[in-house]
Scaffold this motif. Structure first.
Motif, mmCIF file in Angstrom:
data_model
loop_
_atom_site.group_PDB
_atom_site.id
_atom_site.type_symbol
_atom_site.label_atom_id
_atom_site.label_comp_id
_atom_site.label_asym_id
_atom_site.label_seq_id
_atom_site.Cartn_x
_atom_site.Cartn_y
_atom_site.Cartn_z
ATOM 1 N N TRP A 37 0.884 -1.177 0.000
ATOM 2 C CA TRP A 37 0.000 0.000 0.000
ATOM 3 C C TRP A 37 0.908 1.210 0.000
ATOM 4 O O TRP A 37 1.810 1.304 0.831
ATOM 5 C CB TRP A 37 -0.876 -0.028 1.255
ATOM 6 N N CYS A 38 0.753 2.069 -0.984
ATOM 7 C CA CYS A 38 1.666 3.213 -1.088
ATOM 8 C C CYS A 38 0.920 4.448 -1.568
ATOM 9 O O CYS A 38 -0.199 4.361 -2.092
ATOM 10 C CB CYS A 38 2.827 2.873 -2.025
ATOM 11 N N LYS A 39 1.551 5.596 -1.381
ATOM 12 C CA LYS A 39 0.947 6.866 -1.790
ATOM 13 C C LYS A 39 1.720 7.430 -2.965
ATOM 14 O O LYS A 39 2.945 7.576 -2.901
ATOM 15 C CB LYS A 39 0.962 7.859 -0.626
ATOM 16 N N CYS A 85 5.724 6.065 -6.029
ATOM 17 C CA CYS A 85 4.845 5.736 -4.920
ATOM 18 C C CYS A 85 5.658 5.549 -3.644
ATOM 19 O O CYS A 85 6.677 4.855 -3.637
ATOM 20 C CB CYS A 85 4.083 4.450 -5.266
ATOM 21 N N HIS A 132 -1.275 2.422 8.977
ATOM 22 C CA HIS A 132 -1.546 1.624 7.789
ATOM 23 C C HIS A 132 -1.389 0.128 8.074
ATOM 24 O O HIS A 132 -0.392 -0.284 8.674
ATOM 25 C CB HIS A 132 -0.618 2.033 6.646
ATOM 26 N N SER A 171 -4.364 13.084 4.371
ATOM 27 C CA SER A 171 -4.508 11.736 3.804
ATOM 28 C C SER A 171 -5.028 11.774 2.377
ATOM 29 O O SER A 171 -4.932 10.786 1.650
ATOM 30 C CB SER A 171 -5.463 10.899 4.662
ATOM 31 N N TYR A 204 -3.492 6.701 -4.031
ATOM 32 C CA TYR A 204 -2.819 5.547 -3.440
ATOM 33 C C TYR A 204 -2.879 4.370 -4.399
ATOM 34 O O TYR A 204 -3.803 4.278 -5.215
ATOM 35 C CB TYR A 204 -3.509 5.140 -2.131
ATOM 36 N N CYS A 230 -2.721 0.047 -4.386
ATOM 37 C CA CYS A 230 -2.426 -1.230 -3.753
ATOM 38 C C CYS A 230 -1.911 -2.121 -4.865
ATOM 39 O O CYS A 230 -2.339 -2.012 -6.016
ATOM 40 C CB CYS A 230 -3.631 -1.813 -3.020
#
Ligand code: NAG
Length: 139
Positions: free
Chosen positions: A55-57, A64, A82, A104, A108, A110
């Motif tokens: 899971w990354c932004k 990411c 997270h 937030s 994002y 996944c």
């Protein structure tokens, strides 16, 4: 009309349809501050070894920032706020964000983490939209 008023029907729609509603590849997730958000990510059960889930932004196009990585099945991967819970045979894994703030908001991914030298295989691109805490009282 304020931003919140404009989006209230959409927020209500999200809750009415359940936050698990799944759209393949791309999804817009609406959240309010201090809410817990969960995202369901599709994954094909691997034929061989376990594949790490991530899971990354997205910080800039194609890049990411890793937030949490699951390296084992059926073990809660933790990097508060997270979390990832992966049950590969189910065909999906769950990402949980336990603390939502204004910051937030953003894009994002996944996906599958194929190691430092290889890129992330994106399973889903999620746009997280954070709205005012005000509406939380109504939900
Ligand atoms: C993910 O979606 C956002 C918003 O639609 C877009 O700007 C971004 O380029 C997408 N990222 C990828 C890797 O597809």
């Amino acid at each position: 009309m304020t931003w919140e008023a404009l989006h209230l029907p959409l927020v209500l729609l999200l809750f009415a349809s359940g936050s698990w509603a799944q759209v393949e590849e791309n999804e817009v997730v609406w959240a309010v501050q201090q809410q817990v958000v969960s995202v369901k990510c599709p994954s094909t059960p691997p034929a061989g070894e376990y594949e790490n889930k991530i899971w990354c932004k997205e910080t800039k196009p194609g890049y990411c920032l890793k937030l949490v990585t699951s390296t084992r099945p059926q073990v809660m991967a933790q990097n508060p706020p997270h979390f990832i819970w992966d049950n590969p045979s189910a065909g999906f894994f769950i990402v949980i964000v336990t603390e939502i703030t204004k910051k937030s908001s953003g894009t994002y991914w996944c996906g599958i983490d194929r190691g430092p030298k290889e890129s992330i295989y994106i399973l889903k691109n999620i746009s997280l939209v954070v709205t005012s805490i005000f509406w939380a009282a109504l939900l």
